[in-house]
Design an enzyme around this catalytic site. Structure first.
Site, short mmCIF file in Angstrom:
data_model
loop_
_atom_site.label_atom_id
_atom_site.label_comp_id
_atom_site.label_asym_id
_atom_site.label_seq_id
_atom_site.Cartn_x
_atom_site.Cartn_y
_atom_site.Cartn_z
N HIS A 1 0.76 -1.33 -0.03
CA HIS A 1 -0.01 -0.07 -0.13
C HIS A 1 0.92 1.30 -0.12
CE1 HIS A 1 -3.63 -2.41 1.66
NE2 HIS A 1 -3.50 -2.55 0.71
N THR B 1 -3.70 -8.07 10.90
CA THR B 1 -4.51 -7.65 9.68
C THR B 1 -6.00 -8.16 9.95
OG1 THR B 1 -4.93 -7.54 7.39
CG2 THR B 1 -3.62 -9.63 8.21
N1 APR Z 1 -1.48 -7.65 17.87
C1 APR Z 1 -2.04 -8.25 16.72
N2 APR Z 1 -3.12 -7.95 16.06
C2 APR Z 1 -3.53 -6.67 16.60
C3 APR Z 1 -2.78 -5.92 17.37
C4 APR Z 1 -1.84 -6.37 18.24
N3 APR Z 1 -1.23 -5.71 19.38
N4 APR Z 1 -3.58 -4.81 17.61
C5 APR Z 1 -4.77 -4.89 16.62
N5 APR Z 1 -4.51 -5.87 15.93
C6 APR Z 1 -5.45 -6.48 14.96
C7 APR Z 1 -6.90 -6.03 15.07
O1 APR Z 1 -7.62 -7.35 15.82
C8 APR Z 1 -7.35 -6.16 13.46
O2 APR Z 1 -7.79 -7.32 13.20
O3 APR Z 1 -5.12 -5.75 13.78
C9 APR Z 1 -6.07 -5.81 12.73
C10 APR Z 1 -6.06 -4.22 12.16
O4 APR Z 1 -6.97 -4.21 11.14
P1 APR Z 1 -7.12 -2.98 10.30
O5 APR Z 1 -7.00 -1.85 11.11
O6 APR Z 1 -8.08 -3.16 9.48
O7 APR Z 1 -5.71 -3.09 9.52
P2 APR Z 1 -5.34 -3.85 8.16
O8 APR Z 1 -5.88 -5.10 8.16
O9 APR Z 1 -3.82 -3.56 8.00
O10 APR Z 1 -6.17 -2.97 7.06
C11 APR Z 1 -5.76 -3.25 5.64
O11 APR Z 1 -7.18 -1.40 5.10
O12 APR Z 1 -7.73 0.75 5.48
C12 APR Z 1 -6.85 0.02 4.58
O13 APR Z 1 -5.16 0.71 3.39
C13 APR Z 1 -5.24 0.36 4.59
O14 APR Z 1 -3.33 -0.91 4.74
C14 APR Z 1 -4.90 -0.87 5.25
C15 APR Z 1 -5.85 -1.88 4.92
#
Ligand code: APR
Length: 252
Positions: free
Chosen positions: A128, A197
């Protein structure tokens, strides 16, 4: 699938460590959760303070930028400051170390913060983009900036075009290089690690599906259950800053 109960963790970590010890090629996909412990809010966390009225889904779009570049830039300048102040955490460091312990490792990240590179990971596939780079909206290349004193918006030093952050917004295509290499790694790996994620945003979320189809051992590390959890071979339900170092320890 293994449970995330306290008793289950030890067993799941031992099984995941065993799979990693035997692995020829590990593919890792990280998301915002791995950087949460470095103080960078995830995309599903509600924003606080100045930005509490907005959601990332409303700001991180080409439409929002076309409508109101000042607001979108202010949000990115705020996020850039968080990223500059953040330090890689134990999870980032453990993944850099894991790459030294297995024959091959491809690290794909959805994060735009550059913390994997700062932790020592090499060849990171930035799915990204990177928030610290500027891209010219006219030439579509990474560009040097010059400030427009009239509007306060950053302009391309070479052509004067409006600059934007070099990230992939909702509805935009993934850069071809990282997309192709990540797809090949998901096809080829024997262990796929999905870390922090939500597995909601495609095409990144599809990489785990490819690995599952190819019968790789799919290991998920997440604080919460996700759409991937029921399909993963092993689920380590906990913070990546603890689970990844524990995995490394179990490998040795
Ligand atoms: N350890 C492990 N997991 C965690 C922690 C932690 N300390 N803190 C949060 N999480 C998990 C949450 O439970 C959630 O499932 O991380 C995940 C974060 O999810 P998102 O905020 O949706 O992030 P991501 O999956 O990277 O989003 C994907 O979406 O908004 C767009 O482009 C943006 O790159 C991003 C993409």
């Amino acid at each position: 699938m293994s449970s995330g109960s306290a008793a289950g963790w030890g067993e799941s970590i031992a099984q995941a460590a065993e799979a990693l010890r035997k692995a020829r090629h590990v593919c890792v996909l990280t998301g915002a959760g791995i950087s949460a412990e470095s103080g960078i809010p995830t995309f599903r966390d509600a924003l606080t303070g100045l930005w509490s009225k907005f959601s990332p889904q409303e700001l991180a779009t080409p439409e929002a930028f076309a409508r109101d570049p000042e607001t979108v830039w202010s949000w990115y300048e705020w996020r850039r400051e968080l990223v500059r102040q953040a330090q890689p955490n134990a999870g980032h460091l453990a993944l850099a170390e894991l790459a030294r312990r297995v024959p091959g490792l491809t690290l794909v990240t959805q994060n735009v913060d550059g913390l994997h590179q700062r932790a020592g990971s090499q060849g990171v596939l930035e799915y990204h983009g990177n928030i610290l780079r500027d891209r010219c909206t006219v030439e579509q290349i990474v560009a040097e900036r010059s400030e427009d004193t009239r509007t306060g918006l950053p302009r391309c030093a070479a052509c004067g075009g409006l600059l934007r952050p070099d990230v992939v917004w909702f509805g935009e295509a993934i850069p071809a290089g990282p997309m192709t290499l990540a797809a090949a790694a998901a096809e080829d790996c024997d262990v796929f690690l999905s870390v922090g994620t939500s597995s909601l945003v495609y095409p990144a979320a599809g990489l785990a599906e490819v690995a599952l189809r190819r019968r790789a051992t799919v290991v998920e590390i997440n604080l919460n259950e996700t759409d991937l959890s029921p399909h993963a071979d092993l689920v380590l339900a906990g913070p990546s800053g603890q689970m990844l170092p524990a995995l490394l320890q179990a490998m040795s």
